[in-house]
Design an enzyme around this catalytic site. Sequence first.
Site, PDB file in Angstrom:
ATOM      1  N   LYS A   1      69.869  21.093  21.360  1.00  0.00           N
ATOM      2  CA  LYS A   1      70.393  20.285  22.477  1.00  0.00           C
ATOM      3  C   LYS A   1      69.656  18.954  22.497  1.00  0.00           C
ATOM      4  CE  LYS A   1      66.580  20.635  25.280  1.00  0.00           C
ATOM      5  NZ  LYS A   1      65.652  19.528  25.474  1.00  0.00           N
TER       6      LYS A   1
ATOM      7  N   PRO B   1      63.415  21.624  14.272  1.00  0.00           N
ATOM      8  CA  PRO B   1      61.955  21.572  14.294  1.00  0.00           C
ATOM      9  C   PRO B   1      61.375  22.199  15.570  1.00  0.00           C
ATOM     10  CG  PRO B   1      62.889  19.371  13.965  1.00  0.00           C
ATOM     11  CD  PRO B   1      64.032  20.301  14.201  1.00  0.00           C
TER      12      PRO B   1
ATOM     13  N   GLY C   1      61.542  19.026  21.419  1.00  0.00           N
ATOM     14  CA  GLY C   1      62.415  18.563  22.505  1.00  0.00           C
ATOM     15  C   GLY C   1      63.881  18.853  22.239  1.00  0.00           C
ATOM     16  N   LEU C   2      64.155  19.662  21.179  1.00  0.00           N
ATOM     17  CA  LEU C   2      65.542  19.951  20.816  1.00  0.00           C
ATOM     18  C   LEU C   2      65.968  21.362  21.216  1.00  0.00           C
ATOM     19  CD1 LEU C   2      65.599  18.234  17.289  1.00  0.00           C
ATOM     20  CD2 LEU C   2      66.550  17.351  19.439  1.00  0.00           C
ATOM     21  N   GLY C   3      65.061  22.102  21.829  1.00  0.00           N
ATOM     22  CA  GLY C   3      65.433  23.410  22.418  1.00  0.00           C
ATOM     23  C   GLY C   3      65.633  24.538  21.433  1.00  0.00           C
ATOM     24  N   GLY C   4      65.092  24.433  20.218  1.00  0.00           N
ATOM     25  CA  GLY C   4      65.335  25.458  19.186  1.00  0.00           C
ATOM     26  C   GLY C   4      64.928  26.865  19.625  1.00  0.00           C
ATOM     27  N   GLY C   5      63.717  27.015  20.144  1.00  0.00           N
ATOM     28  CA  GLY C   5      63.233  28.339  20.561  1.00  0.00           C
ATOM     29  C   GLY C   5      64.104  28.922  21.662  1.00  0.00           C
ATOM     30  N   SER C   6      64.522  28.083  22.593  1.00  0.00           N
ATOM     31  CA  SER C   6      65.375  28.541  23.695  1.00  0.00           C
ATOM     32  C   SER C   6      66.748  28.952  23.159  1.00  0.00           C
ATOM     33  CB  SER C   6      65.555  27.422  24.728  1.00  0.00           C
ATOM     34  OG  SER C   6      64.316  27.061  25.273  1.00  0.00           O
ATOM     35  N   SER C   7      67.266  28.161  22.228  1.00  0.00           N
ATOM     36  CA  SER C   7      68.588  28.454  21.670  1.00  0.00           C
ATOM     37  C   SER C   7      68.569  29.754  20.855  1.00  0.00           C
ATOM     38  CB  SER C   7      69.041  27.277  20.799  1.00  0.00           C
ATOM     39  OG  SER C   7      70.352  27.461  20.360  1.00  0.00           O
TER      40      SER C   7
ATOM     41  N   ASP D   1      65.073  26.417  29.936  1.00  0.00           N
ATOM     42  CA  ASP D   1      66.151  25.827  29.111  1.00  0.00           C
ATOM     43  C   ASP D   1      67.094  26.890  28.545  1.00  0.00           C
ATOM     44  OD1 ASP D   1      65.094  23.330  29.372  1.00  0.00           O
ATOM     45  OD2 ASP D   1      64.519  23.085  27.261  1.00  0.00           O
TER      46      ASP D   1
END
Length: 272
Positions: free
Chosen positions: A11, A90, A94-100, A132
């Site tokens: 995101k 990465p 700030g791109l929300g990878g872990g949350s996604s 998130d």
Amino acid sequence: MIRESELCPAKVNLFLSVGPKDGRGYHPLRTVFQAVGLFDQVQVEEAELDSVSFSVPGIGDQNTVSRALRLMREIADFPPLKVTVEKQIPIQSGLGGGSSDAAGLIRIIRKICHVPLPEAELHQVALAIGADVPFFLVGGKARATGYGEILTPLPDDACRWLCLIWPGVGCSTPEMFKRLDEISFPWVDFPHGVGGSHNDFERVAPCECLELIEQLESLGARQARLSGSGSSVFGVFDSAEEAEAARSQLPKYHATSWVVPTLSRAESLCRS
Ligand code: C5P
């Protein structure tokens, strides 16, 4: 035999304003999330025992995916699972990878369970993992208040293209909030019209990020912003060609930049 996989999009925050610290030491937020086409992939296979592994080193046991697996066991009945996560987003960018990724596993488990799981319980599990995470059960574009968890889904916009850059500098989230506490600024309201991008973390972001934002603007981006608390930045373009032309002017970041589309709700929740 269960075998499932799910694409988990990144995101960006098209808008992010930070309110004053509350009694618990957390900051309320006003934000607009937009899912974008850079994906991790979560794969699940039936196994003898639960396990979680990642394609990259450095992700400890206390990760969002292990947490999702543990919390889903409390509300649902499903066989032991071997979960593997192919990372492309990465970490701490700030791109929300872990949350996604966590939301991707929740979506898979929802699918493999024979009894329907109430949406409200899935939202609670998502929220317990991180503020998130609920957004990645909604996808597309959404406006959020609270700490990012009170969501209003927004209609899909026409597809736009982002030049997304991870400058590689670290931006620890608690440190970025602490830096904001040291300065004073008004709590900006949501924009009334369309557009109106903003991110309060740019007030305290590393200079590499701010320089990249300026470069993206001078390369023709309609908007250029930090995502979340950083350190990724993005520029918004009307076409993939324009975004690619901007990217080609930033050779230093070739290995850690992408041209990606914004995703509709359906695209961001589709399975691989
Ligand atoms: O949500 P996460 O665990 O990544 O947050 C890490 C830290 O960032 C929190 O402990 C808190 O200090 C700060 N934070 C905050 N307000 C938020 C989210 C995080 O102050 N809305």
